[in-house]
Design an enzyme around this catalytic site. Sequence first.
Site, PDB file in Angstrom:
ATOM      1  N   CYS A   3       0.823  -1.222   0.000  1.00  0.00           N
ATOM      2  CA  CYS A   3       0.000   0.000   0.000  1.00  0.00           C
ATOM      3  C   CYS A   3       0.853   1.267   0.000  1.00  0.00           C
ATOM      4  O   CYS A   3       0.329   2.365  -0.178  1.00  0.00           O
ATOM      5  CB  CYS A   3      -0.933  -0.010   1.197  1.00  0.00           C
ATOM      6  SG  CYS A   3      -1.347  -1.661   1.764  1.00  0.00           S
ATOM      7  N   CYS A  47     -12.888   0.032   8.100  1.00  0.00           N
ATOM      8  CA  CYS A  47     -11.956  -0.445   7.060  1.00  0.00           C
ATOM      9  C   CYS A  47     -12.035   0.422   5.806  1.00  0.00           C
ATOM     10  O   CYS A  47     -13.132   0.783   5.377  1.00  0.00           O
ATOM     11  CB  CYS A  47     -12.294  -1.874   6.656  1.00  0.00           C
ATOM     12  SG  CYS A  47     -12.433  -3.014   8.042  1.00  0.00           S
ATOM     13  N   SER A  48     -10.877   0.703   5.217  1.00  0.00           N
ATOM     14  CA  SER A  48     -10.877   1.398   3.932  1.00  0.00           C
ATOM     15  C   SER A  48     -11.476   0.459   2.887  1.00  0.00           C
ATOM     16  O   SER A  48     -11.414  -0.756   3.028  1.00  0.00           O
ATOM     17  CB  SER A  48      -9.455   1.816   3.546  1.00  0.00           C
ATOM     18  OG  SER A  48      -8.587   0.710   3.572  1.00  0.00           O
ATOM     19  N   ILE A  92     -12.519  -1.233  -1.020  1.00  0.00           N
ATOM     20  CA  ILE A  92     -11.878  -1.749  -2.229  1.00  0.00           C
ATOM     21  C   ILE A  92     -12.113  -0.685  -3.306  1.00  0.00           C
ATOM     22  O   ILE A  92     -13.259  -0.299  -3.555  1.00  0.00           O
ATOM     23  CB  ILE A  92     -12.547  -3.067  -2.668  1.00  0.00           C
ATOM     24  CG1 ILE A  92     -12.516  -4.096  -1.526  1.00  0.00           C
ATOM     25  CG2 ILE A  92     -11.921  -3.610  -3.948  1.00  0.00           C
ATOM     26  CD1 ILE A  92     -11.161  -4.515  -1.071  1.00  0.00           C
ATOM     27  N   LYS A 134     -10.124   5.897   4.184  1.00  0.00           N
ATOM     28  CA  LYS A 134     -11.449   5.397   4.535  1.00  0.00           C
ATOM     29  C   LYS A 134     -12.529   5.888   3.576  1.00  0.00           C
ATOM     30  O   LYS A 134     -13.376   5.117   3.145  1.00  0.00           O
ATOM     31  CB  LYS A 134     -11.796   5.838   5.965  1.00  0.00           C
ATOM     32  CG  LYS A 134     -13.213   5.512   6.395  1.00  0.00           C
ATOM     33  CD  LYS A 134     -13.393   4.016   6.539  1.00  0.00           C
ATOM     34  CE  LYS A 134     -14.844   3.584   6.476  1.00  0.00           C
ATOM     35  NZ  LYS A 134     -15.396   3.551   5.102  1.00  0.00           N
ATOM     36  N   HIS A 151      -9.151   3.789  -1.360  1.00  0.00           N
ATOM     37  CA  HIS A 151      -7.768   3.304  -1.203  1.00  0.00           C
ATOM     38  C   HIS A 151      -7.389   2.335  -2.321  1.00  0.00           C
ATOM     39  O   HIS A 151      -7.231   1.136  -2.079  1.00  0.00           O
ATOM     40  CB  HIS A 151      -7.635   2.654   0.186  1.00  0.00           C
ATOM     41  CG  HIS A 151      -6.264   2.169   0.515  1.00  0.00           C
ATOM     42  ND1 HIS A 151      -5.106   2.732   0.011  1.00  0.00           N
ATOM     43  CD2 HIS A 151      -5.852   1.162   1.357  1.00  0.00           C
ATOM     44  CE1 HIS A 151      -4.057   2.077   0.494  1.00  0.00           C
ATOM     45  NE2 HIS A 151      -4.482   1.127   1.299  1.00  0.00           N
TER      46      HIS A 151
END
Lengths: 132, 383
Positions: free
Chosen positions: B85, B206-207, B209, B328, B332
């Site tokens: 990342c 969670c960030s 998809i 978020k 991402h």
Amino acid sequence: MSDTVRAWRHIPQRYNLIGSKCAQCGTVFFPSRIICPECRRKGQLEDINLSGKGKIYTYSVITTPTEEFKEIAPYVVAIVQLEEGAKVTTQIVDCNSDDVQIGDEVEMVFRRIREEGNDGVISYGFKFKLKK
Amino acid sequence: MRDVAIIGVSQTKFGELWDDSFRDLITDAGLGAIKDAGIEGGDLEAMYVGNMSAGLFVQQEHIASLIADHAGLTPIPCARIEAACASGGLALRNGIMAVASGFHDIVISAGVEKMTDVVDPTPAIATASDQEWEAQQGVTFPSLYAMMARRHMHEFGTTREQMAMVSVINHKNATKNPRAQYPMEVSIDQVMNSTMVADPLRLLDCSPISDGAAAAILCPAEDAKKYTDTPIYVKASAQSSGSLALHDRKKITTIDATVNAARKAFQMADMTPKNIDMVEVHDCFSINGILAIEDIGFVEKGKGGQAIEDGMTQLDGEIPVNPSGGLKARGHPLGATGIAQAAEIVWQLRGEAGKRQINNAEVGMTHNIGGTGGTAAVHILSK
């Protein structure tokens, strides 16, 4: 990718928790390392058979797993601090997820880990359970 | 070593972009940055592209060639940079080093990820962790951050609500960002009642998809005014490595790579955290929004949750964090994130950030993490 070969290569580590210990500084590693990051070329790594006893350092309960672990979800994963010092990432089995706490004593058990599809080889290795 | 300036930036909309392929996205971002810089594609001397896993997400390796080819830029050298990342942050840094060293004059640093062409991206994301000793044990990527969160709660009393606040603030900022994937507000209750992913982290911790790309054009600082009236200067570009597996860290409530990269960056810029007017941090999971402000040094270790609860990181707070909406809520697309963070700081410093504009900002920082902290890249940019 052949999971079979990868699992077979690590049988001593996965079946019997063989790690390594630096004779120079005493640090214990699991999984084994080739070089001690503290001592580097002065270090001297030797195999060590870890006791499989330790305490839960942290944990999580996985409710959204990858496809291959769907069957066993929800399941507990943890980082266990072994009594020799090294930490290991593992599943905690034979328990209700509500029963797991940081600091709980655990011991290694030998279990089925994963399968290489319907026709492939089954890989075995360590998981941990709460010590009662 | 020469000083380096950013003279053009661009970011595609982030989201589930079904109409756009991998090559569409990166070409779109690249063209945008070229146009923003007021240069011609032919002015570019080299290209650095951050990308985590085209191999697993779109079954395409050798993307350096693909991108140079489809951007119409052959035969210039192009290199793909991979650090999970943090790939975008490293692409930026490699571009900066190429210009600073005098090796090239005008380069483009970009980042791209196309994550929605696979049915389940989870196994690909898990390769940012230790495949043999974490992922194969059944550990998912969110569960690693969940274990960091659990330990942080245990050691410092960080609360579930404080973590939820990280997502709430990000989503609020994203409502003001037209390029964000999720420009809608969420409440603490919504975060805390969203689907459990890996206890204690829930879906809205969670960030997402994401598909997307971003790009930046770099040149020697002394030439920057030839191209733009508002060049943004690179004051520091720092990078640090850390252990791949979480279990190999002495402590998991600190990301050592962040600490080391931030320290190096402050040293390079001759600054302290007090000099930073805003920061884009790597909040891949809500807990990392807390770890990051502690590890960079905005607050003491263990005080991050309270600082967030007190409003320190809001747009009008003492140190605004993630005006863009962060990972978020902006989204991402892994390899694009590090560049998108820099683009946001550039827009803010130029005064082009629209409704999310932070007034009187002179200096901004970006913080980009690979995996659970195996890599960290920190940049400081100024007017």
